[in-house]
Structure formats: C-alpha cells, structure tokens
Design a protein around this motif. Structure first.
Motif, PDB file in Angstrom:
ATOM      1  N   LEU A  60      20.399 -45.778 -27.961  1.00  0.00           N
ATOM      2  CA  LEU A  60      19.833 -45.153 -29.148  1.00  0.00           C
ATOM      3  C   LEU A  60      20.773 -44.063 -29.643  1.00  0.00           C
ATOM      4  O   LEU A  60      21.122 -43.151 -28.897  1.00  0.00           O
ATOM      5  CB  LEU A  60      18.468 -44.557 -28.784  1.00  0.00           C
ATOM      6  CG  LEU A  60      17.538 -44.148 -29.898  1.00  0.00           C
ATOM      7  CD1 LEU A  60      17.248 -45.315 -30.829  1.00  0.00           C
ATOM      8  CD2 LEU A  60      16.228 -43.639 -29.324  1.00  0.00           C
ATOM      9  N   THR A  61      21.193 -44.174 -30.891  1.00  0.00           N
ATOM     10  CA  THR A  61      22.026 -43.136 -31.483  1.00  0.00           C
ATOM     11  C   THR A  61      21.121 -42.027 -32.013  1.00  0.00           C
ATOM     12  O   THR A  61      19.913 -42.231 -32.218  1.00  0.00           O
ATOM     13  CB  THR A  61      22.855 -43.688 -32.648  1.00  0.00           C
ATOM     14  OG1 THR A  61      21.958 -44.144 -33.669  1.00  0.00           O
ATOM     15  CG2 THR A  61      23.762 -44.816 -32.192  1.00  0.00           C
ATOM     16  N   VAL A  75      10.361 -49.285 -29.124  1.00  0.00           N
ATOM     17  CA  VAL A  75      10.128 -48.858 -27.750  1.00  0.00           C
ATOM     18  C   VAL A  75      11.364 -48.108 -27.274  1.00  0.00           C
ATOM     19  O   VAL A  75      12.482 -48.611 -27.408  1.00  0.00           O
ATOM     20  CB  VAL A  75       9.854 -50.054 -26.820  1.00  0.00           C
ATOM     21  CG1 VAL A  75       9.596 -49.594 -25.398  1.00  0.00           C
ATOM     22  CG2 VAL A  75       8.711 -50.907 -27.346  1.00  0.00           C
ATOM     23  N   ILE A  76      11.147 -46.918 -26.736  1.00  0.00           N
ATOM     24  CA  ILE A  76      12.246 -46.113 -26.203  1.00  0.00           C
ATOM     25  C   ILE A  76      12.027 -45.926 -24.709  1.00  0.00           C
ATOM     26  O   ILE A  76      10.938 -45.567 -24.280  1.00  0.00           O
ATOM     27  CB  ILE A  76      12.311 -44.722 -26.874  1.00  0.00           C
ATOM     28  CG1 ILE A  76      12.558 -44.842 -28.371  1.00  0.00           C
ATOM     29  CG2 ILE A  76      13.391 -43.854 -26.215  1.00  0.00           C
ATOM     30  CD1 ILE A  76      12.484 -43.516 -29.121  1.00  0.00           C
ATOM     31  N   LEU A  77      13.084 -46.148 -23.952  1.00  0.00           N
ATOM     32  CA  LEU A  77      13.075 -45.800 -22.531  1.00  0.00           C
ATOM     33  C   LEU A  77      13.896 -44.538 -22.382  1.00  0.00           C
ATOM     34  O   LEU A  77      15.076 -44.515 -22.725  1.00  0.00           O
ATOM     35  CB  LEU A  77      13.681 -46.917 -21.663  1.00  0.00           C
ATOM     36  CG  LEU A  77      13.917 -46.528 -20.196  1.00  0.00           C
ATOM     37  CD1 LEU A  77      12.608 -46.218 -19.478  1.00  0.00           C
ATOM     38  CD2 LEU A  77      14.688 -47.618 -19.468  1.00  0.00           C
ATOM     39  N   LEU A 107      17.586 -44.045 -24.124  1.00  0.00           N
ATOM     40  CA  LEU A 107      18.062 -42.682 -24.321  1.00  0.00           C
ATOM     41  C   LEU A 107      18.276 -42.054 -22.956  1.00  0.00           C
ATOM     42  O   LEU A 107      17.337 -41.959 -22.164  1.00  0.00           O
ATOM     43  CB  LEU A 107      16.979 -41.900 -25.084  1.00  0.00           C
ATOM     44  CG  LEU A 107      17.399 -40.777 -26.002  1.00  0.00           C
ATOM     45  CD1 LEU A 107      18.298 -41.286 -27.112  1.00  0.00           C
ATOM     46  CD2 LEU A 107      16.175 -40.132 -26.606  1.00  0.00           C
ATOM     47  N   ASP A 108      19.512 -41.672 -22.667  1.00  0.00           N
ATOM     48  CA  ASP A 108      19.829 -41.007 -21.401  1.00  0.00           C
ATOM     49  C   ASP A 108      19.426 -39.544 -21.534  1.00  0.00           C
ATOM     50  O   ASP A 108      19.969 -38.818 -22.364  1.00  0.00           O
ATOM     51  CB  ASP A 108      21.321 -41.127 -21.097  1.00  0.00           C
ATOM     52  CG  ASP A 108      21.716 -40.542 -19.756  1.00  0.00           C
ATOM     53  OD1 ASP A 108      21.009 -39.656 -19.245  1.00  0.00           O
ATOM     54  OD2 ASP A 108      22.750 -40.970 -19.214  1.00  0.00           O
ATOM     55  N   VAL A 109      18.471 -39.118 -20.729  1.00  0.00           N
ATOM     56  CA  VAL A 109      17.939 -37.758 -20.830  1.00  0.00           C
ATOM     57  C   VAL A 109      19.037 -36.710 -20.634  1.00  0.00           C
ATOM     58  O   VAL A 109      18.997 -35.647 -21.246  1.00  0.00           O
ATOM     59  CB  VAL A 109      16.770 -37.534 -19.842  1.00  0.00           C
ATOM     60  CG1 VAL A 109      17.247 -37.524 -18.420  1.00  0.00           C
ATOM     61  CG2 VAL A 109      16.031 -36.240 -20.137  1.00  0.00           C
ATOM     62  N   ASN A 110      20.026 -37.022 -19.831  1.00  0.00           N
ATOM     63  CA  ASN A 110      21.103 -36.058 -19.583  1.00  0.00           C
ATOM     64  C   ASN A 110      21.973 -35.840 -20.814  1.00  0.00           C
ATOM     65  O   ASN A 110      22.457 -34.744 -21.049  1.00  0.00           O
ATOM     66  CB  ASN A 110      21.972 -36.530 -18.409  1.00  0.00           C
ATOM     67  CG  ASN A 110      21.151 -36.715 -17.162  1.00  0.00           C
ATOM     68  OD1 ASN A 110      20.353 -35.864 -16.803  1.00  0.00           O
ATOM     69  ND2 ASN A 110      21.321 -37.847 -16.512  1.00  0.00           N
ATOM     70  N   GLU A 111      22.162 -36.887 -21.605  1.00  0.00           N
ATOM     71  CA  GLU A 111      23.007 -36.790 -22.793  1.00  0.00           C
ATOM     72  C   GLU A 111      22.259 -36.232 -24.002  1.00  0.00           C
ATOM     73  O   GLU A 111      22.858 -35.595 -24.861  1.00  0.00           O
ATOM     74  CB  GLU A 111      23.560 -38.169 -23.157  1.00  0.00           C
ATOM     75  CG  GLU A 111      24.534 -38.734 -22.150  1.00  0.00           C
ATOM     76  CD  GLU A 111      25.025 -40.106 -22.550  1.00  0.00           C
ATOM     77  OE1 GLU A 111      24.973 -40.460 -23.747  1.00  0.00           O
ATOM     78  OE2 GLU A 111      25.454 -40.839 -21.650  1.00  0.00           O
ATOM     79  N   ILE A 115      18.809 -32.911 -28.209  1.00  0.00           N
ATOM     80  CA  ILE A 115      18.271 -33.626 -29.368  1.00  0.00           C
ATOM     81  C   ILE A 115      16.765 -33.808 -29.233  1.00  0.00           C
ATOM     82  O   ILE A 115      16.002 -33.588 -30.172  1.00  0.00           O
ATOM     83  CB  ILE A 115      18.958 -35.002 -29.512  1.00  0.00           C
ATOM     84  CG1 ILE A 115      20.436 -34.809 -29.827  1.00  0.00           C
ATOM     85  CG2 ILE A 115      18.278 -35.851 -30.567  1.00  0.00           C
ATOM     86  CD1 ILE A 115      21.258 -36.075 -29.736  1.00  0.00           C
ATOM     87  N   ILE A 116      16.325 -34.181 -28.050  1.00  0.00           N
ATOM     88  CA  ILE A 116      14.899 -34.406 -27.825  1.00  0.00           C
ATOM     89  C   ILE A 116      14.131 -33.096 -27.946  1.00  0.00           C
ATOM     90  O   ILE A 116      13.047 -33.050 -28.526  1.00  0.00           O
ATOM     91  CB  ILE A 116      14.674 -35.065 -26.448  1.00  0.00           C
ATOM     92  CG1 ILE A 116      15.346 -36.438 -26.415  1.00  0.00           C
ATOM     93  CG2 ILE A 116      13.196 -35.214 -26.146  1.00  0.00           C
ATOM     94  CD1 ILE A 116      15.489 -37.031 -25.040  1.00  0.00           C
ATOM     95  N   LYS A 117      14.701 -32.013 -27.444  1.00  0.00           N
ATOM     96  CA  LYS A 117      14.048 -30.701 -27.563  1.00  0.00           C
ATOM     97  C   LYS A 117      13.851 -30.330 -29.030  1.00  0.00           C
ATOM     98  O   LYS A 117      12.791 -29.854 -29.420  1.00  0.00           O
ATOM     99  CB  LYS A 117      14.894 -29.614 -26.881  1.00  0.00           C
ATOM    100  CG  LYS A 117      14.748 -29.546 -25.393  1.00  0.00           C
ATOM    101  CD  LYS A 117      15.603 -28.410 -24.850  1.00  0.00           C
ATOM    102  CE  LYS A 117      15.607 -28.408 -23.341  1.00  0.00           C
ATOM    103  NZ  LYS A 117      16.507 -27.394 -22.794  1.00  0.00           N
ATOM    104  N   LYS A 118      14.879 -30.553 -29.834  1.00  0.00           N
ATOM    105  CA  LYS A 118      14.802 -30.217 -31.260  1.00  0.00           C
ATOM    106  C   LYS A 118      13.741 -31.040 -31.973  1.00  0.00           C
ATOM    107  O   LYS A 118      13.106 -30.572 -32.900  1.00  0.00           O
ATOM    108  CB  LYS A 118      16.167 -30.423 -31.922  1.00  0.00           C
ATOM    109  CG  LYS A 118      17.183 -29.377 -31.544  1.00  0.00           C
ATOM    110  CD  LYS A 118      18.530 -29.678 -32.182  1.00  0.00           C
ATOM    111  CE  LYS A 118      19.592 -28.740 -31.619  1.00  0.00           C
ATOM    112  NZ  LYS A 118      20.929 -29.080 -32.080  1.00  0.00           N
ATOM    113  N   SER A 119      13.556 -32.293 -31.550  1.00  0.00           N
ATOM    114  CA  SER A 119      12.579 -33.156 -32.209  1.00  0.00           C
ATOM    115  C   SER A 119      11.154 -32.757 -31.863  1.00  0.00           C
ATOM    116  O   SER A 119      10.226 -33.086 -32.578  1.00  0.00           O
ATOM    117  CB  SER A 119      12.807 -34.618 -31.806  1.00  0.00           C
ATOM    118  OG  SER A 119      12.408 -34.822 -30.464  1.00  0.00           O
TER     119      SER A 119
END
Length: 181
Positions: A60-61, A75-77, A107-111, A115-119
C-alpha cells in the motif's frame, strides 16, 4: 610550456571521457533497475516465508492509503515481517483472498507508523491487524486478540489447526462479502 599544454589537453579529454562514461553508466544502471523491479507478490514472499509465491498481496502506497480511508473499499493487513504471528497469518489470509478474488493491501507498521498516526484511524499498532474499509469507512478491524486464542502458548506456526483455519476463513469471507455487497 609545451608539456603543460599537453597535460591540460590530456586532463580535459579525460574529464570529458569520464563525464560521458558517467552519464551512460548511470543511464544503464537506471535501465537495469527498471527492468528488474520485482512485483509485489515476489517482494512479499521474500519478507514472509510462509506465504505462497503466487499471493494476493500488494504494498500500500501512501497515496492509495489516503484514497482508501477517504473513499475506497478494500482490505488492509497491518503487519510486520519481524512479528511471528503476522508471519504465519499471511498464508491463511492469502488463501481466502484468492478464493474471494480479493487483493490484500499490505502496510508494514514499521515503515508507516507516522502516516497511520496522522490519519488517526488506529489507536494502536499491535500486529497483525486486518482492516476492512468500505467507501472510506472502516467496517471492521480484526485485531490479533480476535484472531488468536490468548491461552495458546506454543509457537505461532502450531496455531493453525484445520478447525481454526475453517473458523478464520469463515470470518474473513463474511467480512469480504460485506465489502462487496
């Protein structure tokens, strides 16, 4: 004086040749990189040893992630190749994705933690986590605790009995059908 002029001419020729080789060398390198890009399935297989080579995972970009949480369905893993539970979850999830003709966006949580926090769509980064999004709205989030029995105290690879696989497949299929229906 004549040798100094000769030296300058030789140096200039060498510099020009160096620049020419550098430009063509860089172009060849770029062409080589572009022609040998690996597809997402191959890349995913290199990070997750338990998944088959023919898998339904796509990376996922950031742009696609934003589109999904704003208006798309999918679906996102959320996982990490360093997490043993994610390592063994990817193949059972892949089996369902193939059966349902669905792509799993990875989506690699480490990378992508920032981005996820901002969303602000997730409050924690425990992995694995499967997120079902329909028209930009989260339908369901399946956390590690929802997948794995807390009392299981053995290696993650030992977890997936036929009974547990059947139950997991049923849950995932049901969630995917909600996205399509």
């Amino acid at each position: 004086m004549k040798t100094q002029k000769s030296r300058i001419i030789v140096d200039l020729i060498l510099i020009i040749l160096g620049i020419i080789f550098l430009v063509f060398g860089i172009k060849d390198l770029v062409d080589k990189i572009n022609s040998t890009k690996i597809d997402d399935a191959t890349r995913f297989k290199s990070e997750y040893s338990y998944v088959s080579k023919e898998n339904n995972y796509e990376y996922l970009t950031f742009k696609k992630f934003e589109e999904m949480i704003n208006s798309k369905t999918g679906v996102i893993l959320l996982g990490s190749p360093l997490d043993p539970w994610t390592q063994v979850l990817v193949e059972p999830l892949n089996v369902v994705a193939k059966e349902e003709n669905t792509i799993i966006d990875y989506l690699d949580v480490n990378e992508y933690k920032n981005i996820i926090k901002k969303s602000k769509i997730l409050d924690n980064f425990d992995v694995p986590k499967i997120i079902f999004i329909k028209n930009g709205k989260i339908n369901t989030i399946i956390n590690k605790e929802d997948i794995y029995d807390k009392e299981f105290d053995d290696a993650p690879i030992e977890y997936w009995t036929d009974e547990k696989l059947e139950e997991f497949n049923s849950i995932i299929k049901s969630e995917v059908e909600k996205l399509v229906g």
